[in-house]
Design a protein around this motif. Structure first.
Motif, mmCIF file in Angstrom:
data_model
loop_
_atom_site.group_PDB
_atom_site.id
_atom_site.type_symbol
_atom_site.label_atom_id
_atom_site.label_comp_id
_atom_site.label_asym_id
_atom_site.label_seq_id
_atom_site.Cartn_x
_atom_site.Cartn_y
_atom_site.Cartn_z
ATOM 1 N N ASP A 182 0.674 -1.240 -0.059
ATOM 2 C CA ASP A 182 0.034 -0.038 0.028
ATOM 3 C C ASP A 182 0.940 1.203 0.200
ATOM 4 O O ASP A 182 0.389 2.478 0.204
ATOM 5 N N ALA A 183 2.011 1.072 0.073
ATOM 6 C CA ALA A 183 2.981 2.238 -0.071
ATOM 7 C C ALA A 183 2.751 3.297 -1.097
ATOM 8 O O ALA A 183 2.851 4.639 -0.931
ATOM 9 N N PHE A 184 2.607 2.703 -2.146
ATOM 10 C CA PHE A 184 2.273 3.427 -3.668
ATOM 11 C C PHE A 184 1.250 3.238 -4.446
ATOM 12 O O PHE A 184 0.564 2.068 -4.128
ATOM 13 N N ASP A 185 0.916 3.997 -5.334
ATOM 14 C CA ASP A 185 -0.253 3.695 -6.335
ATOM 15 C C ASP A 185 0.308 2.850 -7.370
ATOM 16 O O ASP A 185 1.489 2.741 -7.700
ATOM 17 N N GLY A 186 -0.628 2.305 -8.124
ATOM 18 C CA GLY A 186 -0.023 1.502 -9.449
ATOM 19 C C GLY A 186 -1.092 0.403 -9.607
ATOM 20 O O GLY A 186 -2.075 0.244 -9.004
ATOM 21 N N PRO A 187 -1.018 -0.378 -10.647
ATOM 22 C CA PRO A 187 -1.804 -1.280 -10.917
ATOM 23 C C PRO A 187 -1.680 -2.641 -9.743
ATOM 24 O O PRO A 187 -0.690 -2.748 -9.134
ATOM 25 N N PHE A 188 -2.638 -2.862 -9.232
ATOM 26 C CA PHE A 188 -2.726 -4.111 -8.153
ATOM 27 C C PHE A 188 -3.292 -5.312 -8.716
ATOM 28 O O PHE A 188 -4.501 -5.246 -9.238
ATOM 29 N N MET A 189 -2.775 -6.216 -8.513
ATOM 30 C CA MET A 189 -3.171 -7.754 -8.713
ATOM 31 C C MET A 189 -3.719 -8.202 -7.542
ATOM 32 O O MET A 189 -3.244 -8.335 -6.584
#
Length: 218
Positions: A117-124
């Motif tokens: 959860d530290a950064f945004d981005g695509p999550f699987m």
């Protein structure tokens, strides 16, 4: 690679199939889903005010691989909190007019490395089903995680373990370091993926069913 002590607080994992329609693997926009997402965001913001709530995430599915057995979730709510928050969250979502979720479970964090959860981005959200027991599933996750870090630079994972009788054994919640198509190409076009990852999952009797999401906020 350093595995960390898992979080002691359980997660509430709620998933809905509101209006999942795709063009190829890409999820199409939906005004019906927009309304449900807005309701979930309002509930999420209220939950963050509770002192015993540690993490709240609303995830919207963006990419569904064309595989048999893939979960048809298009909205997911993840809440890590001290105690079982599932009954009160279900009451809130029902009061907000949301349909019954396709999945409603209280799960434990069985493995951890990095900070998902530290950064945004695509999550699987990679859902695993099969005949293996949960401990063997966790061991397999640890083993294949090393391949993902070495080959694809996946530097985080939060492993969620389900209880007996649930649809899934474990779910790997991870932030991926590239757009979803590039990530999948980097995985599927490597022979070592089949020798290492697929072979190990097959050995323990477990199949993977990933969906890919984005984090949404108000």
């Amino acid at each position: 690679m350093q595995f960390l002590e898992p979080h002691d607080a359980p997660y509430t994992y709620l998933a809905w199939s509101i209006d999942l329609r795709t063009t190829g693997p890409f999820v199409r926009k939906s005004t019906t889903r927009d309304g449900a997402r807005a309701s979930l965001l309002e509930i999420a913001n209220d939950l963050r005010k509770h002192e015993d709530v540690e993490v709240v995430r609303v995830l919207e599915t963006t990419f569904v691989p064309p595989m048999k057995g893939i979960p048809q979730y298009d909205l997911v709510l993840l809440v890590r909190a001290q105690g079982d928050y599932r009954p009160r969250i279900l009451e809130r979502t029902n009061d907000a007019g949301l349909p019954e979720p396709s999945l409603a479970a209280t799960v434990n964090n069985a493995g951890l490395f990095g900070d998902t959860d530290a950064f945004d981005g695509p999550f699987m959200l990679n859902h695993f089903a099969g005949t293996t027991d949960p401990n063997a599933a966790v061991d397999a996750w640890k083993s294949v995680s090393r391949w993902y870090m070495d080959k694809l630079d996946v530097d985080n994972s939060t492993l969620l373990r389900f209880g007996a009788g649930e649809d899934w054994i474990i779910v790997n919640y991870a932030r991926i370091p590239a757009p979803v198509p590039m990530f999948l190409i980097g995985q599927l076009f490597r022979p070592s993926f089949y020798r290492n990852v697929r072979a190990q999952l097959s050995e323990v009797g477990m199949d993977a069913f990933p969906i890919f999401t984005r984090r949404v906020s108000a």
